[in-house]
Design a protein around this motif. Structure first.
Motif: not given
Lengths: 356, 670
Positions: B303-309, B348-354
């Motif tokens: 949920l927001g994976e930018t390495p340096d935030g 996405n409604g199934n526990g995943t986000y894009q």
């Protein structure tokens, strides 16, 4: 660079031998294997001879110092650099970190004297910056209570410490040992990891060596660590504790070393108007004099620096705060640097300028 | 003879010189006359309307009685002041009981002062020049003017807080907003009383490893009917869980290093249990999934994976109207790092986000710490005001939701654009209807609330201390602002309102993530119940709507995260409705007045359901509910038909949601 074998006698004071941890024996040369960095323990590098807690550098580990020091909860520092034999660092600019060769390790020990309750010396952490092929990388080593070893820990932690300072004042801190992510927040420029301290502006002064006093940059050249350059032309910061220097120069040096890593062109927070690097603070506006802050904290604090009025200056407020959301530096300190705050206060109050 | 006169004059002068040292003896001011004060050495005022107390220890007192309604301006911005650093406080009431009316510190040229307030005929005002910054001499003048039309006005009162005060939410389960202030070992709840006022209770806690230096949020994580707290600190996260009688709070501190920024409570995986999400400044974001029975587990990544935030302001809203919450992250960073590019994570409604920043057109490197999401034009879709914390990468952005997953930049002409009406920067931007006119306004942290004119244009209203936690602190239907021990109570107006509290049963107990919708004469308004808005504060979980002069509400709809829809016809206005999930389940087919209904055929259907209507249904959102109100199908309509083969046998309701009308029909699946 011969082989050095030393037998260590444990300084442990426990009654039985089984209770005394055997400190690692320093055998041989400094041991830096780039593709295995970081090692799990500090001793594996062989940076120090004898008991590691004596911080006696091995051959080729060069002690160095800088003129103006970063405040980190009054911790004392011992700084060293290891440059691979036969290699040299290069001068790039007065205000730029020296260009070190791949394989360089910069070493910084953080310690306190007169630590309570037993009035001992305690080394808390050793930070390493290693220049690998792909760039600088961090190693963070936390010392054990017995002061015999330091262990790699990049996830960050806290430790409580209480000590008596050189004025006899009892002090305490909940000292923060940084995580990898915290190291990178300050130690970068344009998002590329970088050392901060070893710039000619910070290094151009005399140090005591075994055969007398000498200019540090000249000494490095003599020892073969640094390519030829001219120290006499380097624009140099002053020691901000030197009361014979002007308040302005002392403050510029203080602000450079304590703030510019996050507040200069290319830094973490360069979207704020301040430009605090020594090379940038030839203009008072870059120091924030008469500059309105981006964030309105309260109606007292009208400018980053309100000339003549430290109580109306955001910088003074933040330097004097311990609240996580207000304090500056934001990372690296948890208590107030009283002497630094007083310096900045005196400088601000000496400014005889009217904001338009 | 001369001697006597001189002595008399001398005594008279001294008398005048000392009169302004106390409130009781304060001399009256005549308008349009320059007064010279030689020094500030009288009594210090008992409280301060403007600025901090600091070392203030003296004041000079004057008074003014208004003969008619209007305004007064008191200024020290005069040559005789010599640019001195003055400060003004203005009160009404009487010397034993002064009420703040206004004041000013550096509103004149340089650090001189300029204060303006509206005045009422017959009222006496006390004007004090205090020595917060300067004790020397200065000149001042008072002038009278016409009433200044204020879009908003607030009256200050103080609350005794202990520690940080950043949270307004119901803590004792009576659905009245309370004020929460915390330290590492204490939670003070100032509980709003039904008859008005507050009663403070202190709850001692074990030492919280992390205090809410960066943000705080609340929600009922353990589902016992009382809100729990999340403290987001510079080094990590601490939860304080209420017990089921709200008599104690249990600390749950997490060891993991988190440089927290905005925090939210939200049901991330839509399992009916409330989770928590925390922005990480220098690393990928973290979240805590609720596995039930006080089992909260730390996760990082996805949920927001930018390495340096670079993650500062997270907010959870349903931007694509598919009845699940999505995540928008306001981001900020220097050094040309891509960590400052805002992100939209579609559920996405199934526990995943894009992450769909580019596709949505919200991909933008404006330096921002928070965004205000609301349906500003009441067209049924959540819009966004992305507020700049610095202008180095561009100005504020008003983004209009096009209803198709994309947004259009409509900042130009809105009042928010460069050179227009608002030039502040700050870390707080959050939506609320402050004047109850049915159009959502935006509070900033620059001493301004931007009032929504209703046509995607905003006008600035100067509100000192415009930022803080927002809620209804006197239950009058008008939203108030709370910060640092001061309540700014909204003076209100003649507009109507309604408030709704969502009480989840299948969904999380707080109803966080529910879409609340009302339809009245002025149109349809929507709110997404959210925990943690703006940057630092926790504002009320109650869904608040202004109604303008509308005196009735056609219908109130609640779309729960579970899929259940509750509908209440004609709910009462100017009151609060506490709606329990599933108690007003929408099952009846209704013909919406004034529009042709839709027909679905064949009925019964086995494979394909065709839909016809007199209105164009292109790209309409179609939802199918079973007889219990549970959502079983949700999509954009294509070719006016739906494949219903997969549905189990039974009766279903087809709902097509247009921008202002909802079209419904019932069919049977064989």
């Amino acid at each position: 660079m011969g082989v050095v074998v030393i037998l260590i006698l444990s300084s442990c004071r426990k009654d039985t031998e089984e209770d005394c941890p055997v400190p690692p024996v320093a055998v041989g040369d400094v041991n830096v294997i780039l593709d295995q960095f970081p090692f799990e323990t500090l001793s594996e590098y062989n940076f120090f001879v004898g008991e590691m807690s004596n911080q006696s550098p091995n051959t080729g580990v060069q002690p160095y110092d800088i003129i103006a020091h970063l405040f980190t909860d009054y911790a004392l520092k011992k700084r060293f650099v290891w440059i691979p034999p036969g290699e040299k660092a290069h001068y790039v600019g007065d205000h730029k970190v020296l260009e070190f060769p791949v394989g360089t390790v910069i070493i910084k020990n953080f310690y306190y004297n007169n630590v309570q309750p037993s009035n001992t010396t305690r080394i808390i952490e050793t930070r390493l910056l290693v220049r690998k092929q792909e760039g600088w990388r961090f190693g963070e080593y936390v010392w054990n209570d017995d002061q015999t070893e330091a262990y790699l820990d990049l996830s960050g932690s806290y430790t409580d410490i209480e000590w008596i300072d050189e004025n006899g004042v009892d002090r305490a801190a909940n000292y923060r040992i940084p995580s990898d992510a915290e190291c990178f927040t300050c130690h970068k420029n344009y998002n590329i990891a970088s050392p901060i301290g070893p710039k000619p502006q910070n290094m151009n002064f005399d140090q005591e060596y075994t055969n007398g006093s000498a200019n540090q940059l000249q000494k490095w050249m003599d020892l073969g660590y640094l390519e030829a350059m001219d120290p006499s032309s380097v624009s140099t910061v002053v020691d901000y504790t030197d009361i014979n220097e002007s308040l302005l120069e002392r403050s510029r040096a203080y602000i450079d070393i304590n703030c510019s890593h996050c507040h200069q062109e290319g830094s973490h927070c360069d979207y704020r108007p301040m430009r605090f690097a020594y090379s940038e603070t030839t203009e008072l506006i870059n120091l924030g004099v008469c500059v309105e802050p981006n964030e309105l904290i309260n109606s007292d604090l009208i400018y980053v620096i309100s000339p003549g009025n430290s109580e109306r200056s955001v910088m003074h407020f933040r330097l004097g705060s311990t609240a996580e959301e207000y304090r500056m530096p934001l990372l690296g300190r948890t208590i107030v640097h009283e002497e630094g705050l007083e310096l900045i206060e005196n400088w601000i109050n000496s400014l005889d300028i009217v904001c338009q | 003879m001369k001697k006597t006169i001189l002595l008399f004059i001398a005594l008279f002068s001294v008398g005048i010189a000392q009169a302004q040292n106390t409130c009781a003896s304060s001399p009256p001011i005549n308008p349009d006359q320059v007064y010279t004060v030689s020094a500030i050495n009288g009594n210090v005022p008992p409280s301060f309307c403007e600025g901090t107390a600091g070392s203030t220890d003296a004041g000079e007192w004057y008074k003014y009685t208004a003969s008619e309604n209007g305004s007064i301006t008191v200024t020290t911005d005069l040559p005789g002041t010599g640019g001195a650093d003055t400060r003004i406080q203005i009160y009404s009431g009487n010397c034993g009981n002064l009420n703040c009316e206004g004041g000013d510190d550096a509103g004149g040229t340089g650090t001189t002062s300029l204060a303006t307030i509206n005045v009422e005929a017959g009222t006496t005002y006390y004007i004090v020049f205090d020595n917060r910054w300067y004790s020397g001499g200065f000149d001042f003048m008072l002038s009278e003017g016409a009433v200044i039309l204020e879009g908003l006005s607030f009256t200050n009162s103080n609350i005794v807080s202990v520690g940080s005060t950043e949270c307004v939410v119901d803590m004792n389960g009576d659905f009245l907003d309370d004020i929460v202030s915390v330290t590492a070992t204490n939670i003070r709840v100032n509980a709003q009383q039904p008859g008005g006022g507050f009663i403070a209770t202190d709850y001692i806690t074990t030492n919280a490893d992390h205090t809410p230096s960066w943000s705080i949020c609340a929600g009922d994580i353990n589902g016992d009917g009382f809100n729990d707290l999340l403290y987001a600190g510079g080094g990590g996260v601490t939860f304080m869980m209420s017990n089921d009688t709200q008599t104690a709070y249990t600390e749950d501190s997490f060891d993991e290093y988190v440089f927290c920024q905005r925090s939210n409570m939200v049901d991330i995986n839509n399992d009916g249990r409330l989770d928590a999400f925390v922005c990480h400044d220098v690393d990928p974001n973290v979240f805590f999934i609720n596995h039930g029975a006080n089992d909260l587990r730390f996760y990082q990544g996805g949920l927001g994976e930018t390495p340096d935030g670079g993650n500062y302001g997270s907010v959870w809203i349903d931007y694509d109207n598919d009845q699940d919450v999505d995540l928008f992250i306001a981001k900020c960073r220097g050094g040309d790092s891509p960590a400052n590019i805002n992100q939209l994570h579609r559920n996405n409604g199934n526990g995943t986000y894009q992450e769909v920043g580019i596709e949505s057109n919200l991909y933008d490197n404006v330096q921002t710490w928070s965004s205000a999401w609301g349906d500003y034009d009441n067209d049924g879709w959540m819009d966004a005001l992305i507020g700049a914390s610095s202008f180095t990468n561009g100005y504020h952005k008003l983004m209009h939701n096009n209803g198709d997953g994309t947004f259009t930049d409509i900042t130009a002409g809105s009042g928010w654009a460069e050179g227009e009406l608002f030039s502040g920067t700050g870390i707080e931007y959050a939506p609320a209807d402050f004047n109850n006119d049915g159009y959502i306004d935006v509070r900033t942290s620059s001493g301004v609330i931007m009032l929504n004119n209703g046509d995607m244009e905003f006008r600035p209203e100067a509100v000192p201390s415009s930022t803080g936690a927002v809620g209804d602190l006197n239950n009058d239907g008008f939203l108030d602002i709370m910060a640092g021990g001061t309540i700014r109570m909204n003076d209100g107006n003649e507009n109507n309102y309604v408030k709704i509290n969502t009480i989840g049963t299948v969904s999380n107990k707080s109803g966080i993530g529910a879409r609340v919708r009302i339809v009245s004469a002025l149109g349809a308004q929507i709110r997404d119940v959210r925990s943690g808005d703006g940057f630092a504060y926790m504002s009320s979980l109650t869904a608040h709507f202004g109604l303008g002069f509308d005196d009735e509400i056609e219908r109130l709809e609640i779309y729960w995260p579970s899929g259940i829809i509750d509908v209440i016809e004609n709910p009462e206005i100017n009151t609060t409705h506490n709606v329990v999930e599933g108690t007003h389940v929408f099952t009846d087919v209704e013909e919406v007045e004034g529009i042709t209904s839709i027909t679905t055929y064949p009925n019964p259907a086995t494979n394909v359901l065709n839909i016809t209507a007199d209105t164009d249904l292109k790209n309409a959102n179609v939802t199918i509910f079973d007889i219990n109100g549970k959502r079983v199908y949700d999509a954009v309509l294509k070719n006016n038909s739906i494949n219903v083969e997969a549905l189990t046998q039974g009766v279903y309701i087809v709902v097509i949601r247009g921008t202002e009308k909802t079209l419904q029909s019932k069919f049977t699946k064989l």
